[in-house]
Design a protein around this motif. Structure first.
Motif, PDB file in Angstrom:
ATOM      1  N   VAL A  80      68.445  42.484  48.757  1.00  0.00           N
ATOM      2  CA  VAL A  80      69.179  41.216  48.744  1.00  0.00           C
ATOM      3  C   VAL A  80      68.338  40.102  49.359  1.00  0.00           C
ATOM      4  O   VAL A  80      68.255  38.985  48.830  1.00  0.00           O
ATOM      5  N   LEU A  81      67.690  40.388  50.490  1.00  0.00           N
ATOM      6  CA  LEU A  81      66.839  39.383  51.143  1.00  0.00           C
ATOM      7  C   LEU A  81      65.740  38.904  50.198  1.00  0.00           C
ATOM      8  O   LEU A  81      65.546  37.696  50.001  1.00  0.00           O
ATOM      9  N   LEU A  82      65.025  39.848  49.603  1.00  0.00           N
ATOM     10  CA  LEU A  82      63.927  39.500  48.702  1.00  0.00           C
ATOM     11  C   LEU A  82      64.435  38.826  47.434  1.00  0.00           C
ATOM     12  O   LEU A  82      63.763  37.951  46.870  1.00  0.00           O
ATOM     13  N   PHE A  84      67.050  36.765  47.051  1.00  0.00           N
ATOM     14  CA  PHE A  84      67.298  35.340  47.310  1.00  0.00           C
ATOM     15  C   PHE A  84      66.003  34.600  47.602  1.00  0.00           C
ATOM     16  O   PHE A  84      65.846  33.428  47.243  1.00  0.00           O
ATOM     17  N   LEU A  85      65.077  35.280  48.257  1.00  0.00           N
ATOM     18  CA  LEU A  85      63.814  34.646  48.623  1.00  0.00           C
ATOM     19  C   LEU A  85      62.936  34.399  47.406  1.00  0.00           C
ATOM     20  O   LEU A  85      62.219  33.397  47.338  1.00  0.00           O
ATOM     21  N   TYR A  86      63.010  35.290  46.424  1.00  0.00           N
ATOM     22  CA  TYR A  86      62.055  35.258  45.317  1.00  0.00           C
ATOM     23  C   TYR A  86      62.611  34.628  44.045  1.00  0.00           C
ATOM     24  O   TYR A  86      61.856  34.071  43.246  1.00  0.00           O
ATOM     25  N   TYR A  87      63.931  34.713  43.837  1.00  0.00           N
ATOM     26  CA  TYR A  87      64.513  34.210  42.590  1.00  0.00           C
ATOM     27  C   TYR A  87      65.414  33.009  42.847  1.00  0.00           C
ATOM     28  O   TYR A  87      66.358  33.103  43.634  1.00  0.00           O
ATOM     29  N   PRO A  88      65.151  31.879  42.169  1.00  0.00           N
ATOM     30  CA  PRO A  88      65.999  30.697  42.345  1.00  0.00           C
ATOM     31  C   PRO A  88      67.322  30.864  41.605  1.00  0.00           C
ATOM     32  O   PRO A  88      67.445  31.684  40.694  1.00  0.00           O
ATOM     33  N   ALA A  89      68.309  30.066  41.989  1.00  0.00           N
ATOM     34  CA  ALA A  89      69.616  30.131  41.332  1.00  0.00           C
ATOM     35  C   ALA A  89      69.523  29.661  39.894  1.00  0.00           C
ATOM     36  O   ALA A  89      70.215  30.162  39.010  1.00  0.00           O
ATOM     37  N   ASN A  90      68.630  28.715  39.652  1.00  0.00           N
ATOM     38  CA  ASN A  90      68.464  28.144  38.314  1.00  0.00           C
ATOM     39  C   ASN A  90      66.990  27.933  38.059  1.00  0.00           C
ATOM     40  O   ASN A  90      66.314  27.227  38.814  1.00  0.00           O
ATOM     41  N   LYS A  91      66.455  28.518  36.997  1.00  0.00           N
ATOM     42  CA  LYS A  91      65.014  28.425  36.740  1.00  0.00           C
ATOM     43  C   LYS A  91      64.571  27.003  36.414  1.00  0.00           C
ATOM     44  O   LYS A  91      63.391  26.677  36.537  1.00  0.00           O
ATOM     45  N   ASN A  92      65.524  26.145  35.998  1.00  0.00           N
ATOM     46  CA  ASN A  92      65.172  24.765  35.648  1.00  0.00           C
ATOM     47  C   ASN A  92      65.173  23.835  36.859  1.00  0.00           C
ATOM     48  O   ASN A  92      64.840  22.667  36.748  1.00  0.00           O
ATOM     49  N   VAL A 145      72.262  38.295  43.251  1.00  0.00           N
ATOM     50  CA  VAL A 145      70.844  38.646  43.123  1.00  0.00           C
ATOM     51  C   VAL A 145      70.583  39.274  41.757  1.00  0.00           C
ATOM     52  O   VAL A 145      69.560  38.998  41.116  1.00  0.00           O
ATOM     53  N   THR A 146      71.508  40.085  41.293  1.00  0.00           N
ATOM     54  CA  THR A 146      71.362  40.707  39.975  1.00  0.00           C
ATOM     55  C   THR A 146      71.393  39.662  38.874  1.00  0.00           C
ATOM     56  O   THR A 146      70.616  39.726  37.911  1.00  0.00           O
ATOM     57  N   ARG A 164      70.427  36.617  39.083  1.00  0.00           N
ATOM     58  CA  ARG A 164      69.180  35.864  39.122  1.00  0.00           C
ATOM     59  C   ARG A 164      67.997  36.660  38.587  1.00  0.00           C
ATOM     60  O   ARG A 164      67.143  36.125  37.879  1.00  0.00           O
ATOM     61  N   SER A 165      67.933  37.938  38.943  1.00  0.00           N
ATOM     62  CA  SER A 165      66.735  38.723  38.636  1.00  0.00           C
ATOM     63  C   SER A 165      66.828  39.518  37.339  1.00  0.00           C
ATOM     64  O   SER A 165      65.820  39.774  36.694  1.00  0.00           O
ATOM     65  N   VAL A 166      68.038  39.909  36.949  1.00  0.00           N
ATOM     66  CA  VAL A 166      68.210  40.730  35.747  1.00  0.00           C
ATOM     67  C   VAL A 166      68.852  39.941  34.619  1.00  0.00           C
ATOM     68  O   VAL A 166      68.451  40.059  33.459  1.00  0.00           O
ATOM     69  N   GLY A 167      69.858  39.129  34.945  1.00  0.00           N
ATOM     70  CA  GLY A 167      70.521  38.343  33.917  1.00  0.00           C
ATOM     71  C   GLY A 167      72.007  38.642  33.829  1.00  0.00           C
ATOM     72  O   GLY A 167      72.558  39.442  34.589  1.00  0.00           O
ATOM     73  N   TRP A 168      72.648  38.005  32.871  1.00  0.00           N
ATOM     74  CA  TRP A 168      74.097  38.064  32.746  1.00  0.00           C
ATOM     75  C   TRP A 168      74.650  39.352  32.135  1.00  0.00           C
ATOM     76  O   TRP A 168      75.770  39.758  32.473  1.00  0.00           O
ATOM     77  N   PRO A 169      73.972  40.005  31.177  1.00  0.00           N
ATOM     78  CA  PRO A 169      74.613  41.142  30.487  1.00  0.00           C
ATOM     79  C   PRO A 169      75.182  42.207  31.415  1.00  0.00           C
ATOM     80  O   PRO A 169      76.365  42.559  31.311  1.00  0.00           O
TER      81      PRO A 169
END
Length: 651
Positions: free
Chosen positions: A76-78, A80-88, A145-146, A148-153
């Motif tokens: 969870v820490l990594l 939030f640290l590594y993936y933004p909420a919105n890539k744009n 976190v999921t 952000r890092s994996v996607g919506w499906p």
């Protein structure tokens, strides 16, 4: 990249273009931009995480709950640290206040469990309101976190089951009571987040991800590509055959269909286009072959080890049963590219541009980590995680040797980069496995698993084919956009029990769901590997996906044979039966591939293609009667093709 590979690579896309492709089609590549000292700090945390995982694997003796919750807290820490909420909306060296808050609260929720594990275990089901709040925070943080890092499906599937459990699935009359029961079991018990998927991920998969990162930096990918060129480069349509071989070898290590498509495709797709293959065909070949790498022994993207643990059989059992289906899969693709080359008169790579086998033989030591890993695990000389850890050490030694030989030394920087890449690759898999635990937990708690099984069994009646078809659709839908290992976790919990209830052997059932979870990466409409291949080839994405699906036809046929005739997986059979099954299945898959390509000796007419498909399927399906009928039908198609070729030659 070696000079040999560079010489073969014509008009290769730039690294910037490849990065753009990865960001578009691979969720894991949409990361926060860190530079300067913040980048060093983030890298240090990732490196520390990898070292922590290796240490826990080899030496930790504390409670399992402590191991699992500390692992999830770091994920969870990594995340939030590594993936933004919105890539744009991704500013350099910037993390918004709400991300910091989410990171602190989410990590804190899991670490609360870590530092109070013994007390929480002893208190049984008597939880205080504040503990339920902590659990809710932890679950929400993991889901975010999921996303952000994996996607919506996968997130949509998880949310559906959670809502179902809260509204319909649980029997407690009070809404608060249902919430307490669900949250308690998902967060604190071993029936949710801390269940088999994350247990296996933290124990086995993470070490194999780190091992793969080290292996890639030894130069083994270049060896695979050069070896493939040496074997097949000179023949008709050589670059496409090189793509099939190299992608199969690289894909089993990488564990990512999209990542492998982009990595090897940057070399093979321009080569195929230069030879004369259509852009959509070139992208499809790479996507289909890269996806097939996930079913290629001995690594199978780490899924082989996961399957062995879930089913409760030795790793060597999974390895031996997976070999021939993988051969069938790649035979189908190989035949398709060969016939396409013959159809259009495409040549191979000039011999003078190809690497010499004698030169490659000198680098055979690069295979040592893989060979030793398989020996250690298949011979039960040590546990899977310990074998992977020792293989990392061997990979480092091999990297050092390769550095002295090639001049590209395996420095401390490469060592740290490998640990960083391993830690980074674990984030998505860990998050997805945690959510897979939520899915399987809610299904079990609500009894929905039995309801789903009973519903499909009721619809299918005693018709196994109908149950298989419905299960296939479930697997493809649930597998869209989800990492390989997490896909299999979900399939094993939701779909495999359906088939075992219908009388399918457990190994055959798990192979079935694994195969169809994998082909989601090339099956429209969410065919991410095919879309990545089309981006490099600059072709129409949907046309590329359809072509990749046609080439991967074996993956859509063979799983059915697993279930109708488990002898193909070496279940309850004899040596002579296995030889006959394998020989006829190979001929059958070649016939189907030729029919889908529409060419054998010359262009096929529609009825010739239909005849060839029917005969091929009969041969793929084991049985004396079907084999005899299949041979007869294919013989008719061959005669028709021969007559057509002779007529054209005499015209």
């Amino acid at each position: 990249m070696s000079n040999q590979v560079k010489d073969l690579n014509i008009n290769a896309p730039s690294q910037e273009n490849l990065d753009e492709v990865m960001k578009k089609y691979d969720r894991e590549s949409n990361v926060r931009i860190w530079t300067g000292k913040p980048a060093i700090a983030v890298k240090a945390i990732l490196i520390g995480f990898s070292l922590f995982c290796i240490w826990v694997t080899l030496f930790a003796t504390f409670l399992e709950e402590i191991r699992l919750t500390s692992f999830m807290g770091l994920i969870v820490l990594l995340g939030f640290l590594y993936y933004p909420a919105n890539k744009n909306n991704n500013k350099e060296n910037h993390i918004p206040w709400y991300d910091i808050l989410g990171m602190i609260l989410g990590t804190g929720a899991f670490l609360y469990y870590t530092f109070n594990a013994e007390q929480i275990i002893q208190q049984g089901t008597r939880f205080q309101p504040y503990q339920i709040v902590i659990a809710v925070i932890g679950i929400i943080a993991l889901l975010e976190v999921t996303r952000r890092s994996v996607g919506w499906p996968i997130l949509i599937v998880a949310l559906f089951f959670i809502v179902y459990a809260l509204v319909y699935g649980l029997t407690n009359p009070s809404a608060l009571g249902r919430l307490n029961y669900l949250v308690r079991n998902l967060f604190y018990a071993k029936t949710g987040i801390l269940s088999t998927p994350i247990n296996v991920c933290s124990k086995y998969i993470v070490v194999f991800i780190i091992f793969g990162a080290f292996l890639e930096r030894t130069g083994i990918s270049e060896l695979f590509i050069n070896l493939a060129n040496c074997i097949a480069g000179r023949f008709a349509g050589g670059p496409a055959k090189v793509a099939v071989i190299s992608s199969a070898l690289c894909g089993m290590v990488s564990g990512s269909s999209v990542g492998n498509t982009v990595t090897t495709g940057s070399v093979t797709i321009p080569m195929m286009k230069e030879t004369g293959y259509k852009s959509s065909f070139a992208g499809a070949v790479e996507a289909a072959a890269s996806t097939g790498g996930q079913i290629m022994p001995p690594i199978m993207g780490a899924a082989a080890f996961l399957m062995a643990d879930i089913i409760g059989v030795p790793y060597s059992d999974i390895l031996s049963r997976a070999i021939f289906p993988a051969v069938l899969y790649f035979t189908g693709i190989f035949v398709a590219v060969h016939l396409e080359a013959k159809k259009h008169g495409l040549t191979g790579v000039p011999v003078e541009k190809l690497p010499k086998f004698s030169q490659l033989l000198k680098k055979i030591y690069l295979l040592a980590p893989l060979v030793l890993l398989v020996i250690w695990v298949s011979k039960n000389m040590m546990t899977m995680q310990r074998a992977a850890a020792y293989s990392i050490v061997v990979a480092i030694l091999v990297g050092v040797i390769e550095g002295f030989v090639s001049g590209d030394r395996f420095t401390l920087k490469k060592f740290l980069e490998s640990l960083e890449a391993g830690g980074r690759g674990t984030i998505t898999v860990g998050a997805a496995c945690g959510v897979a635990g939520i899915i399987s937990g809610t299904i079990t708690m609500t009894g929905l698993a039995n309801e789903m099984i009973n519903a499909i069994v009721a619809v299918a009646g005693d018709k196994l084919f109908i149950a298989l078809f419905l299960t296939m659709l479930c697997c493809i839908v649930l597998g869209m956009g989800v990492p390989t290992t997490a896909t299999y976790c979900i399939m094993a919990a939701t779909c495999a029990p359906i088939l075992t209830r219908m009388g399918v052997p457990i190994i055959a059932a798990h192979f079935f769901v694994f195969y169809f979870g994998i082909v989601a990466d090339i099956t429209p409409p969410v065919a991410l590997a095919a879309y990545a291949g089309s981006a490099i080839a600059k072709s129409n994405p949907m046309r590329t996906a359809i072509a990749a699906t046609k080439m991967a036809v074996a993956a859509f046929l063979i799983p059915y044979i697993f279930c109708f005739s488990p002898a193909m997986l070496l279940i309850d059979t004899t040596v002579s039966s296995v030889i006959i099954i394998y020989a006829t299945a190979l001929i059958g898959i070649m016939a189907v591939a030729a029919a889908l390509e529409g060419y054998l000796f010359t262009d096929m007419k529609i009825w010739e293609r239909i005849i060839m498909i029917v005969g091929g399927i009969m041969l793929i399906s084991p049985g004396t009667i079907t084999d005899a009928a299949g041979v007869s039908v294919i013989a008719v198609a061959l005669i028709l093709q021969f007559i057509s070729k002779k007529r054209i030659a005499n015209a």
